[in-house]
Design a protein around this motif. Structure first.
Motif, PDB file in Angstrom:
ATOM      1  N   TYR A  37      -2.247 -17.445  54.553  1.00 40.02           N
ATOM      2  CA  TYR A  37      -2.794 -18.110  55.477  1.00 40.02           C
ATOM      3  C   TYR A  37      -3.540 -19.875  55.501  1.00 40.02           C
ATOM      4  O   TYR A  37      -3.559 -20.133  57.245  1.00 40.02           O
ATOM      5  CB  TYR A  37      -4.131 -17.468  55.699  1.00 40.02           C
ATOM      6  CG  TYR A  37      -5.151 -17.137  56.678  1.00 40.02           C
ATOM      7  CD1 TYR A  37      -4.395 -16.418  57.994  1.00 40.02           C
ATOM      8  CD2 TYR A  37      -5.941 -18.331  56.258  1.00 40.02           C
ATOM      9  CE1 TYR A  37      -5.100 -16.957  59.073  1.00 40.02           C
ATOM     10  CE2 TYR A  37      -6.830 -17.966  57.743  1.00 40.02           C
ATOM     11  CZ  TYR A  37      -6.554 -17.807  59.399  1.00 40.02           C
ATOM     12  OH  TYR A  37      -6.761 -17.367  60.350  1.00 40.02           O
ATOM     13  N   VAL A  38      -3.982 -20.609  54.752  1.00 43.77           N
ATOM     14  CA  VAL A  38      -4.353 -21.776  54.712  1.00 43.77           C
ATOM     15  C   VAL A  38      -3.596 -22.488  55.069  1.00 43.77           C
ATOM     16  O   VAL A  38      -4.286 -23.512  55.741  1.00 43.77           O
ATOM     17  CB  VAL A  38      -5.018 -21.630  53.391  1.00 43.77           C
ATOM     18  CG1 VAL A  38      -5.988 -23.458  53.701  1.00 43.77           C
ATOM     19  CG2 VAL A  38      -6.601 -21.056  53.411  1.00 43.77           C
ATOM     20  N   SER A  39      -2.247 -22.471  54.451  1.00 44.45           N
ATOM     21  CA  SER A  39      -1.220 -23.673  54.688  1.00 44.45           C
ATOM     22  C   SER A  39      -0.473 -23.144  56.270  1.00 44.45           C
ATOM     23  O   SER A  39      -0.386 -24.300  56.588  1.00 44.45           O
ATOM     24  CB  SER A  39      -0.195 -23.276  53.633  1.00 44.45           C
ATOM     25  OG  SER A  39       0.440 -21.714  53.971  1.00 44.45           O
ATOM     26  N   ARG A  40      -0.298 -21.702  56.548  1.00 48.24           N
ATOM     27  CA  ARG A  40       0.020 -21.779  57.787  1.00 48.24           C
ATOM     28  C   ARG A  40      -0.958 -22.095  59.154  1.00 48.24           C
ATOM     29  O   ARG A  40      -0.787 -22.526  59.809  1.00 48.24           O
ATOM     30  CB  ARG A  40       0.329 -20.574  58.171  1.00 48.24           C
ATOM     31  CG  ARG A  40       1.021 -20.211  59.540  1.00 48.24           C
ATOM     32  CD  ARG A  40       1.314 -18.601  59.250  1.00 48.24           C
ATOM     33  NE  ARG A  40       2.350 -18.482  58.414  1.00 48.24           N
ATOM     34  CZ  ARG A  40       2.393 -17.329  57.654  1.00 48.24           C
ATOM     35  NH1 ARG A  40       1.178 -16.629  58.052  1.00 48.24           N
ATOM     36  NH2 ARG A  40       2.895 -17.078  56.792  1.00 48.24           N
ATOM     37  N   TYR A  41      -2.277 -21.927  58.580  1.00 53.02           N
ATOM     38  CA  TYR A  41      -3.293 -22.505  60.096  1.00 53.02           C
ATOM     39  C   TYR A  41      -4.188 -23.464  59.538  1.00 53.02           C
ATOM     40  O   TYR A  41      -4.665 -23.727  60.370  1.00 53.02           O
ATOM     41  CB  TYR A  41      -3.883 -20.994  60.543  1.00 53.02           C
ATOM     42  CG  TYR A  41      -3.059 -19.592  60.786  1.00 53.02           C
ATOM     43  CD1 TYR A  41      -2.362 -19.498  62.191  1.00 53.02           C
ATOM     44  CD2 TYR A  41      -2.810 -18.928  59.968  1.00 53.02           C
ATOM     45  CE1 TYR A  41      -1.621 -18.830  62.068  1.00 53.02           C
ATOM     46  CE2 TYR A  41      -2.327 -17.882  60.718  1.00 53.02           C
ATOM     47  CZ  TYR A  41      -1.589 -17.615  61.272  1.00 53.02           C
ATOM     48  OH  TYR A  41      -0.632 -16.476  61.904  1.00 53.02           O
ATOM     49  N   GLY A  42      -4.498 -23.824  58.373  1.00 54.06           N
ATOM     50  CA  GLY A  42      -5.146 -24.821  57.797  1.00 54.06           C
ATOM     51  C   GLY A  42      -6.522 -24.574  57.575  1.00 54.06           C
ATOM     52  O   GLY A  42      -7.334 -23.582  57.931  1.00 54.06           O
ATOM     53  N   ARG A  43      -6.837 -25.403  56.832  1.00 50.25           N
ATOM     54  CA  ARG A  43      -8.214 -25.206  57.070  1.00 50.25           C
ATOM     55  C   ARG A  43      -9.306 -25.072  58.470  1.00 50.25           C
ATOM     56  O   ARG A  43     -10.685 -24.074  57.532  1.00 50.25           O
ATOM     57  CB  ARG A  43      -8.891 -26.217  55.739  1.00 50.25           C
ATOM     58  CG  ARG A  43     -10.193 -26.200  55.098  1.00 50.25           C
ATOM     59  CD  ARG A  43     -10.236 -26.738  53.965  1.00 50.25           C
ATOM     60  NE  ARG A  43      -9.346 -27.185  52.342  1.00 50.25           N
ATOM     61  CZ  ARG A  43      -9.726 -26.461  51.566  1.00 50.25           C
ATOM     62  NH1 ARG A  43     -11.103 -25.581  51.303  1.00 50.25           N
ATOM     63  NH2 ARG A  43      -8.653 -26.586  50.944  1.00 50.25           N
TER      64      ARG A  43
END
Length: 92
Positions: A37-43
């Motif tokens: 999720y973090v790699s797809r949508y970013g922090r």
């Protein structure tokens, strides 16, 4: 009575092993999903998702030795049980 206590201990160990393995799998899956999720949508999208994924990964790593030990114990108990059963069959 000793035989019943041994069976109860073996059953409790099997239940504990299954619960630990399930918890380990759940934590690893949670870490994986959070990281994806973090790699797809970013922090910036959800900063807490990265923290949650990190905590799940740390918990999974801390639980791993306990889970592996329980699996090794269950495998040992199973082998000992099979040997005992095989010995009882040959003595009949």
């Amino acid at each position: 009575m000793k035989r019943a206590a041994r069976r109860m201990a073996r059953a409790a160990g099997a239940v504990l092993t299954a619960a630990l393995a399930g918890l380990e799998a759940l934590l690893a899956w949670s870490w994986r999903q959070g990281t994806l999720y973090v790699s797809r949508y970013g922090r910036a999208e959800n900063p807490y998702a990265a923290e949650d994924a990190d905590i799940a990964g740390i918990c999974a790593l801390l639980l791993l030795p306990l889970c592996l030990g329980a699996l090794a114990w269950a495998a040992r108990e199973t082998v000992l049980w099979w040997k005992t059963r095989a010995k009882a069959r040959t003595e009949r």
